[in-house]
Motif scaffolding. Structure first.
Motif, short mmCIF file in Angstrom:
data_model
loop_
_atom_site.label_atom_id
_atom_site.label_comp_id
_atom_site.label_asym_id
_atom_site.label_seq_id
_atom_site.Cartn_x
_atom_site.Cartn_y
_atom_site.Cartn_z
N ALA A 103 92.34 36.67 6.12
CA ALA A 103 92.59 37.88 6.91
C ALA A 103 91.29 38.40 7.52
CB ALA A 103 93.22 38.97 6.05
N THR A 104 91.44 39.16 8.59
CA THR A 104 90.34 39.86 9.24
C THR A 104 90.74 41.33 9.38
OG1 THR A 104 89.62 37.90 10.46
CG2 THR A 104 88.95 40.03 11.34
N VAL A 105 89.78 42.23 9.17
CA VAL A 105 90.06 43.67 9.16
C VAL A 105 89.06 44.39 10.05
CG1 VAL A 105 90.54 45.65 7.67
CG2 VAL A 105 90.66 43.34 6.72
N ALA A 106 89.51 45.44 10.71
CA ALA A 106 88.62 46.31 11.49
C ALA A 106 89.06 47.75 11.30
CB ALA A 106 88.63 45.93 12.96
N GLN A 107 88.09 48.63 11.20
CA GLN A 107 88.40 50.05 11.05
C GLN A 107 87.27 50.89 11.61
OE1 GLN A 107 88.12 52.70 7.25
NE2 GLN A 107 90.24 51.99 7.30
N GLU A 108 87.63 51.95 12.33
CA GLU A 108 86.65 52.96 12.71
C GLU A 108 86.97 54.24 11.95
OE1 GLU A 108 84.16 53.96 16.63
OE2 GLU A 108 86.31 54.38 16.85
N GLY A 109 85.94 54.91 11.50
CA GLY A 109 86.15 56.13 10.75
C GLY A 109 85.20 57.22 11.18
N MET A 110 85.62 58.45 10.98
CA MET A 110 84.70 59.57 11.15
C MET A 110 83.65 59.48 10.05
SD MET A 110 85.44 63.66 10.85
CE MET A 110 85.32 63.64 9.06
N MET A 111 82.39 59.60 10.42
CA MET A 111 81.31 59.51 9.45
C MET A 111 80.24 60.53 9.86
SD MET A 111 80.39 57.91 6.65
CE MET A 111 81.36 56.39 6.63
N ARG A 112 80.28 61.68 9.23
CA ARG A 112 79.36 62.76 9.58
C ARG A 112 78.53 63.15 8.37
NH1 ARG A 112 84.03 66.43 12.46
NH2 ARG A 112 84.21 65.26 14.43
#
Length: 296
Positions: A283-292
């Motif tokens: 499998a391949t995974v991608a995620q963007e997240g808020m990071m403050r």
């Protein structure tokens, strides 16, 4: 924060959470409960996993060869309330000769908390190649994150150690309490479910998706010498995508290699590959997240 009873079994609790109820009198609508969390919000990986089960149930009734999940893309829209039942509404977008597409909205209090689209496919042959698995320590040589969390001596870490259904082991050391001396945007973790799962590919896909949301953004923290114990951190998943390549079992060791190619604008991007212990890319995974980082 109330700790679960001593006889609490997180693995069987996860299986129960994934066993959605069909809503009587409504086609392709399901309901499921949530697992309590120390931060008071529903765990995003849980909602993704339940959405997979809901979508997969509407594909299982199709005639012909089985159609297995091969990709998903979703956006987290609102924080989920762990004390409220979640309603999963499935839309059958298309059933072609070999592909099926589904859209799922997870609803709480009349509003969507996540919107996802899934694609399922019958088996087919074609070109074959894959990325190579890196050399890392064997999982049996590493301490479980549960053991590491239990040594931190705070209620949140103790709760996590008692309630996680996934055995996770960091190859470069965990980031729960303090940052690491070596700052790099890459890391690898071993993971597997803490019990034997049923022989249903949909459940294995759901459990891997559940586990994939735990630490994919840690590459950004590691790169900047920050740990989860830093009280300035404000983090939340914004979206999640996965592609399933080859058969696997989520109750056997899987290596999850992760990297953060970019962080900017209060957001961080995480990319990951998941390998079986024999080196096969599954499998391949991608995620963007808020990071403050809140300024003190």
């Amino acid at each position: 924060m109330t700790l679960p009873p001593e006889d609490f079994d997180p693995f069987h609790d996860l299986l129960d959470v994934l066993d959605l109820d069909a809503v009587a009198g409504e086609a392709d609508v399901f309901e499921g409960r949530s697992q309590p969390q120390p931060h008071g919000r529903v765990f995003g990986g849980q909602v993704v996993a339940q959405s997979i089960v809901a979508a997969g149930r509407t594909v299982a009734d199709l005639d012909g060869a089985p159609r297995l999940l091969h990709s998903l893309h979703g956006y987290f829209l609102r924080p989920g309330d762990p004390d409220t039942c979640t309603r999963y509404e499935v839309e059958r977008l298309r059933d072609g000769h070999s592909f099926s597409a589904r859209r799922v909205h997870a609803i709480q209090h009349g509003r969507p908390i996540i919107s996802m689209i899934f694609s399922f496919q019958t088996h087919d042959d074609g070109l074959e190649h894959q990325a190579m698995m890196p050399a890392v320590p064997d999982p049996e040589t590493l301490r479980s994150d549960d053991d590491e969390l239990a040594t931190l001596g705070n209620p949140v870490s103790e709760y996590m150690a008692r309630t996680r259904a996934i055995d996770i082991r960091h190859c470069q050391g965990h980031l729960y309490g303090r940052p690491r001396r070596i700052t790099a945007s890459e890391q690898s973790v071993w993971l597997r479910a803490k019990g034997e799962l049923p022989d249903d590919p949909l459940i294995h896909s759901a459990v891997l998706a559940y586990a994939s949301d735990y630490n994919l953004l840690e590459g950004a923290l590691r790169r900047h010498g920050v740990a989860w114990g830093d009280r300035r951190i404000r983090a939340a998943s914004l979206d999640h995508s996965m592609w399933f390549h080859r058969p696997f079992r989520a109750d056997e060791w899987l290596l999850y290699t992760q990297a953060s190619p970019s962080a900017q604008g209060g957001r961080a991007l995480g990319m990951g590959h998941v390998f079986r212990e024999d080196g096969v890319l599954v499998a391949t995974v991608a995620q963007e997240g808020m990071m403050r980082l809140k300024q003190s």
